[in-house]
Structure formats: structure tokens, C-alpha cells
Design a protein around this motif. Structure first.
Motif, PDB file in Angstrom:
ATOM      1  N   PRO A  15      -7.971 -26.359 -42.101  1.00 43.67           N
ATOM      2  CA  PRO A  15      -7.228 -26.503 -41.673  1.00 43.67           C
ATOM      3  C   PRO A  15      -6.435 -25.218 -41.530  1.00 43.67           C
ATOM      4  O   PRO A  15      -6.573 -24.116 -41.419  1.00 43.67           O
ATOM      5  N   GLY A  16      -5.782 -25.995 -39.929  1.00 44.58           N
ATOM      6  CA  GLY A  16      -5.145 -24.249 -40.060  1.00 44.58           C
ATOM      7  C   GLY A  16      -4.508 -24.107 -38.501  1.00 44.58           C
ATOM      8  O   GLY A  16      -4.193 -26.077 -37.786  1.00 44.58           O
ATOM      9  N   SER A  17      -3.885 -23.408 -37.806  1.00 46.23           N
ATOM     10  CA  SER A  17      -2.749 -23.165 -37.153  1.00 46.23           C
ATOM     11  C   SER A  17      -3.382 -22.438 -35.808  1.00 46.23           C
ATOM     12  O   SER A  17      -3.561 -23.311 -34.636  1.00 46.23           O
TER      13      SER A  17
ATOM     14  N   LEU B  33      -2.950 -27.833 -36.918  1.00 50.74           N
ATOM     15  CA  LEU B  33      -1.992 -28.798 -37.605  1.00 50.74           C
ATOM     16  C   LEU B  33      -1.282 -28.487 -36.053  1.00 50.74           C
ATOM     17  O   LEU B  33      -0.735 -28.040 -35.483  1.00 50.74           O
TER      18      LEU B  33
ATOM     19  N   PHE C 291      -4.242 -32.976 -36.407  1.00 50.83           N
ATOM     20  CA  PHE C 291      -3.574 -32.977 -37.219  1.00 50.83           C
ATOM     21  C   PHE C 291      -2.349 -33.202 -37.843  1.00 50.83           C
ATOM     22  O   PHE C 291      -1.871 -32.171 -36.703  1.00 50.83           O
TER      23      PHE C 291
ATOM     24  N   GLY D 195       1.446 -34.310 -40.537  1.00 49.39           N
ATOM     25  CA  GLY D 195       2.027 -34.762 -41.459  1.00 49.39           C
ATOM     26  C   GLY D 195       0.905 -33.788 -42.234  1.00 49.39           C
ATOM     27  O   GLY D 195       0.957 -32.796 -42.389  1.00 49.39           O
ATOM     28  N   LEU D 196       1.554 -34.922 -43.507  1.00 47.57           N
ATOM     29  CA  LEU D 196       0.650 -34.039 -45.033  1.00 47.57           C
ATOM     30  C   LEU D 196      -1.124 -33.987 -44.053  1.00 47.57           C
ATOM     31  O   LEU D 196      -2.274 -34.921 -44.438  1.00 47.57           O
ATOM     32  N   LEU D 197      -1.949 -32.780 -44.610  1.00 48.29           N
ATOM     33  CA  LEU D 197      -3.124 -32.548 -44.907  1.00 48.29           C
ATOM     34  C   LEU D 197      -4.049 -33.620 -46.219  1.00 48.29           C
ATOM     35  O   LEU D 197      -4.950 -33.612 -45.246  1.00 48.29           O
TER      36      LEU D 197
ATOM     37  N   ARG E 280     -10.806 -23.182 -47.521  1.00 47.70           N
ATOM     38  CA  ARG E 280      -9.548 -22.170 -46.672  1.00 47.70           C
ATOM     39  C   ARG E 280     -10.171 -20.913 -46.795  1.00 47.70           C
ATOM     40  O   ARG E 280     -10.680 -20.517 -47.638  1.00 47.70           O
TER      41      ARG E 280
ATOM     42  N   TYR F 178       0.102 -17.854 -51.661  1.00 43.93           N
ATOM     43  CA  TYR F 178       0.371 -18.441 -50.821  1.00 43.93           C
ATOM     44  C   TYR F 178      -0.475 -19.861 -51.250  1.00 43.93           C
ATOM     45  O   TYR F 178      -0.818 -20.823 -51.164  1.00 43.93           O
TER      46      TYR F 178
ATOM     47  N   MET G  97      -0.571 -23.708 -52.675  1.00 42.79           N
ATOM     48  CA  MET G  97      -0.874 -24.798 -52.083  1.00 42.79           C
ATOM     49  C   MET G  97      -2.200 -25.460 -51.993  1.00 42.79           C
ATOM     50  O   MET G  97      -2.222 -27.017 -52.226  1.00 42.79           O
TER      51      MET G  97
ATOM     52  N   MET H   2      -0.406 -27.841 -54.769  1.00 43.16           N
ATOM     53  CA  MET H   2       0.400 -28.813 -54.514  1.00 43.16           C
ATOM     54  C   MET H   2      -0.422 -29.927 -53.672  1.00 43.16           C
ATOM     55  O   MET H   2       0.085 -30.917 -54.244  1.00 43.16           O
ATOM     56  N   ASN H   3      -1.664 -29.175 -53.214  1.00 43.27           N
ATOM     57  CA  ASN H   3      -2.521 -30.613 -52.548  1.00 43.27           C
ATOM     58  C   ASN H   3      -2.979 -31.111 -53.521  1.00 43.27           C
ATOM     59  O   ASN H   3      -3.449 -32.275 -53.256  1.00 43.27           O
TER      60      ASN H   3
END
Ligand code: PNS
Length: 166
Positions: A13-15, A42, A75, A77-79, A93, A103, A107, A110-111
Motif C-alpha cells: 500500500p501507499g500514496s 490509497l 483502495f 478506508g482501512l488497509l 512495506r 512510524y 502502523m 496497529m494493523n
């Protein structure tokens, strides 16, 4: 890599604003490790992206056109929800330097809290990409610097178009 349970799907995932050679390096490494890797962009509400989401999608599809196990998707919302929907078991990642770590660890944990079965796998890009980031590419480009060594030709071409427009 495959398991006795079926094929191993990873989400990266990413921008990707813009996609850099560092991202490409990680994606190709991931494609060697997993049966399939989904580059998941995202859809966020950032006000002034360099490229629209549609352009970013188009760029990545162009860059990986000859990689049948690399898919590009969007995508929101939440990954972890997206990964679950896709049946992915891994989040990939890239880790460049120690400065990324805090960071990324936050993440990842949390994931994991939200989706315990989903593993985050950190991959190191080739060392020539350790200093590279989309943010710096954007800044150097905005100030008139040459970024052609840092991004795929598909990005260079579109940056050229932006220059003639602006
Ligand atoms: O390229 P980036 O900006 O470092 O990517 C960050 C990204 C997209 C991986 C992260 O912001 C994300 O996963 N966003 C989706 C929303 C989400 O799941 N947030 C909780 C993360 S613990």
C-alpha cells in the motif's frame, strides 16, 4: 513462495505520488517472493497531489505491464479491510533507514491489532534508493531540479507534460 493452503497474496500500500524507482525496486522484489503482489493506492483527500489518482494508476499499470503477477488497484478506508477483502495474507512495506522504523512499527502493530492473521513484511530497497522519497522528488521537481534518475520514464514523461502545462 507458495503455501500448502494456496497462493500467497501480498498487498503493497501507499500514496505513490509519484511512483519512484525505490517503489519499483520493492515491488519487483515482492513479485519474486510472493505469488501475486497488489500495488494498492490509497484514495485520500490530499488537496494538491502532484498526480491525480487516475494518473498514478495509469503510470503504475504502464510500468508493470510486463509483470503478470503485479496488479495495481485503488483502495479507501482501512488497509486491513481491503487486505481481508482481497484475501491477502501479507502487507509489504519498504524500510529505507532507521528513521522509517518508528512510524512503520506503529502502523504494523496497529494493523496487527485489527487483523492478527495479516503479517507485515518489511523489505529493504537496493542501497542506491535509501535516500529516495516521493516527497523529495516532488520538492526537487517543484524547484526545477532534475528527477529523471529517480523515477520511471512513465513518470518523467508526465512531469514533462505538467511543465508545459504550468
Ligand atoms: O505511501 P505512504 O503515504 O507512506 O502510505 C501510507 C498508507 C497508505 C500505507 C497508510 O496511510 C494507510 O494504510 N492508510 C489507510 C488507512 C489505514 O488503514 N490507516 C491505519 C493504519 S495503521
Amino acid at each position: 513462495m507458495s503455501t500448502s493452503h494456496g497462493s500467497l497474496l501480498a498487498v503493497y500500500p501507499g500514496s505513490f505520488d509519484p511512483l519512484t524507482n525505490g517503489h519499483v525496486d520493492i515491488i519487483l522484489r515482492g513479485a519474486r517472493l510472493f505469488d501475486r503482489i497488489v500495488v494498492a493506492m490509497l484514495r485520500n483527500l490530499e488537496k494538491s497531489p502532484l498526480f491525480s489518482l487516475e494518473e498514478r494508476l495509469e503510470i503504475a499499470r504502464e510500468v508493470f505491464a510486463d509483470q503478470p503477477t503485479v496488479e495495481v488497484d485503488i483502495f479507501e478506508g482501512l488497509l486491513v479491510d481491503y487486505a481481508r477483502r482481497r484475501g491477502a495474507s501479507v502487507i509489504v512495506r519498504g524500510l529505507r533507514a532507521v528513521s522509517d522504523f518508528e512510524y512503520e512499527l506503529q502502523m504494523a502493530l496497529m494493523n496487527r491489532h485489527m487483523a492478527p492473521a495479516l503479517e507485515t513484511v518489511f523489505m529493504m530497497p537496493g542501497e542506491s534508493y535509501t535516500y529516495l522519497s516521493s516527497r523529495l522528488v516532488k520538492e526537487v521537481f517543484a524547484l526545477g531540479g532534475d528527477v529523471s534518475g529517480f523515477v520511471p520514464p512513465a513518470v518523467v514523461a508526465r512531469l514533462g507534460a505538467l511543465q508545459t502545462k504550468g
